[in-house]
Scaffold this active site. Structure first.
Site, PDB file in Angstrom:
ATOM      1  N   GLY A 176      38.637 -46.261 -32.967  1.00 44.44           N
ATOM      2  CA  GLY A 176      40.074 -46.113 -33.096  1.00 44.44           C
ATOM      3  C   GLY A 176      40.656 -44.900 -32.408  1.00 44.44           C
ATOM      4  CB  SER A 211      41.479 -44.637 -27.003  1.00 42.84           C
ATOM      5  OG  SER A 211      41.876 -45.593 -26.056  1.00 42.84           O
ATOM      6  CB  SER A 237      37.382 -49.260 -24.661  1.00 41.05           C
ATOM      7  OG  SER A 237      38.690 -49.314 -25.185  1.00 41.05           O
ATOM      8  CD  GLU A 277      48.951 -46.484 -33.567  1.00 36.25           C
ATOM      9  OE1 GLU A 277      48.679 -46.720 -32.374  1.00 36.25           O
ATOM     10  OE2 GLU A 277      48.805 -45.372 -34.081  1.00 36.25           O
ATOM     11  CG  HIS A 278      50.067 -52.391 -33.438  1.00 38.06           C
ATOM     12  ND1 HIS A 278      49.361 -53.349 -32.743  1.00 38.06           N
ATOM     13  CD2 HIS A 278      49.196 -51.832 -34.311  1.00 38.06           C
ATOM     14  CE1 HIS A 278      48.111 -53.382 -33.196  1.00 38.06           C
ATOM     15  NE2 HIS A 278      47.983 -52.461 -34.136  1.00 38.06           N
ATOM     16  CB  ILE A 279      56.082 -49.782 -30.626  1.00 41.73           C
ATOM     17  CG1 ILE A 279      55.792 -48.284 -30.563  1.00 41.73           C
ATOM     18  CG2 ILE A 279      56.356 -50.218 -32.058  1.00 41.73           C
ATOM     19  CD1 ILE A 279      56.974 -47.423 -30.998  1.00 41.73           C
ATOM     20  CG  ASP A 301      44.943 -46.369 -26.321  1.00 48.43           C
ATOM     21  OD1 ASP A 301      45.821 -45.756 -26.947  1.00 48.43           O
ATOM     22  OD2 ASP A 301      44.228 -47.247 -26.848  1.00 48.43           O
TER      23      ASP A 301
END
Length: 401
Positions: free
Chosen positions: A137, A139, A141, A45-47, A185
């Protein structure tokens, strides 16, 4: 009582072409129907925007889109669950407007596609319905962007590759929606295969399908029911902090293209150069989370689900304490889940600041797990969470009906 569905009653996509014709006229046989999945990120996550490897899977929850060419230049968008019609023209110069709501995601895709040289020769009309929660959360979008881009490519014979569909979705987020997201995503939504997860190198876009065999365990998605928008959150702030950390390390001789090139050993050697404690924590999360991805892939290949669960727990702790993107709602879900009989691991998934967490739970304990976690969550937060058990799904696809 726990809500065992993310959105309540599930929408049956087979009725969408008939609903389309009630709205626009004509026969269902003239309508093309597409599905675009949600995703969970098992770990990593967040990488993705730091050049790391991530380990997502598409799940069997979908956004559905019915579309048909028109004889004129009009573009018309409608959604079964959201009132209001949006009308545009294929010759419009699309720009973000707050009042255009979800149409901005679609217009962003059209803007990028047009700039790449693909030209619409007629207008079209769209009717959508989704079983995904907006801002949840998983995804929604990106499912909208990639599903729409794929539908346009198929409808007009553009034959855009799945990887380019993902890149178009990301570019639209960057340039049209002002969210500096990574590629994960859009990539998994465009390229996923059922019964697999994908380990994706976000720097090179090299990827590998890994069998997703969970035996007696199931992934449970737990929705905080707290909506958030990435553009209104601290998402972009975290990305800037990572860029600052990378710059400091390179000023001290690290010679890194991205933070995920930094090994755990090298981080320990250089962390003293990161004198800002906040920046050091952000870099620590990126480096340790990237290492957890490698361990998780090996664990799943070896069928070691207990190891995978332990990595999920460690990931959440890092996201909470080092990256600071969880919050009371996600922490309550993940930490309560971790304490339940039958759960071997849980963590927030997605960008954070609300949205969803995931838990790996024994199939015989799913109902009692949901009841127990929701009871504690509601007592602490003041309202219920949403829950569902999911399996893997395919990427964007045209559906027969």
């Amino acid at each position: 009582m726990a809500n065992n569905s993310l959105t309540g009653k599930e929408f049956d996509p087979s009725v969408l072409p008939a609903e389309f014709c009630k709205l626009y006229g004509g026969e269902p046989s003239s309508v093309s129907l597409f599905a675009s999945p949600a995703r969970i990120n098992i770990i990593g996550e967040h990488i993705d925007y730091n050049g790391g490897k991530v380990f997502p899977a598409a799940i069997n929850k979908y956004l559905y889109l019915a579309i048909r060419k028109r004889a004129d230049d009009k573009i018309i968008y409608n959604d079964l669950r959201f009132p209001g019609t949006f009308e545009f023209n294929i010759h419009d110069r699309f720009a973000y407007k707050k009042e255009d709501d979800y149409a901005n995601y679609l217009n962003g895709i059209l803007s990028i596609i047009s700039r790449k040289g693909y030209k619409l020769d007629t207008g079209f009309e769209v009717l959508m319905c989704s079983n995904l929660p907006a801002g949840g959360g998983i995804s929604s979008s990106s499912a909208l962007e990639c599903g729409f881009a794929y539908a346009i490519s198929e409808l007009y014979g553009f034959n855009i590759s799945r990887i380019d569909i993902a890149k178009i979705g990301q570019q639209s987020e960057h340039e049209f929606m002002n969210v500096q997201c990574g590629i994960m995503d859009q990539f998994i939504i465009a390229t996923a295969k059922e019964n697999t997860a994908e380990v994706l190198d976000c720097a090179s876009l090299e990827y590998e399908y890994v069998p997703l065999i969970l035996g007696d365990y199931r992934f449970i998605v737990m929705n905080t029911n707290k909506k958030r928008k990435l553009s209104d959150s601290k998402y972009n702030e975290r990305r800037t902090e990572c860029e600052k950390g990378l710059s400091i390390l390179n000023e001290n001789g690290a010679q890194l293209k991205n933070l995920c090139e930094l090994s755990l050993a090298k981080f320990e050697e250089l962390k003293g150069k990161l004198t800002d404690a906040v920046i050091q924590k952000r870099v620590k999360h990126v480096v340790t989370e990237n290492a957890r991805v490698y361990e998780a892939v090996d664990a799943l290949k070896a069928g070691d689900l207990k190891k995978l669960g332990a990595l999920l727990n460690a990931s959440h702790e890092s996201l909470k304490n080092d990256y600071e993107v969880s919050g009371i709602e996600l922490d309550t879900l993940a930490e309560t889940a971790q304490a339940q009989d039958g759960c071997i691991g849980a963590r927030m998934t997605g960008a954070g600041f609300g949205g969803c967490a995931i838990a790996l739970v024994h199939k015989d304990k799913v109902d009692s797990f949901i009841e127990a976690v929701d009871k504690i969550y509601a007592e602490k937060i003041g309202y219920s969470a949403g829950f569902f058990s999911c399996s893997s799904g395919n990427g964007v696809a045209r559906l027969a009906f």
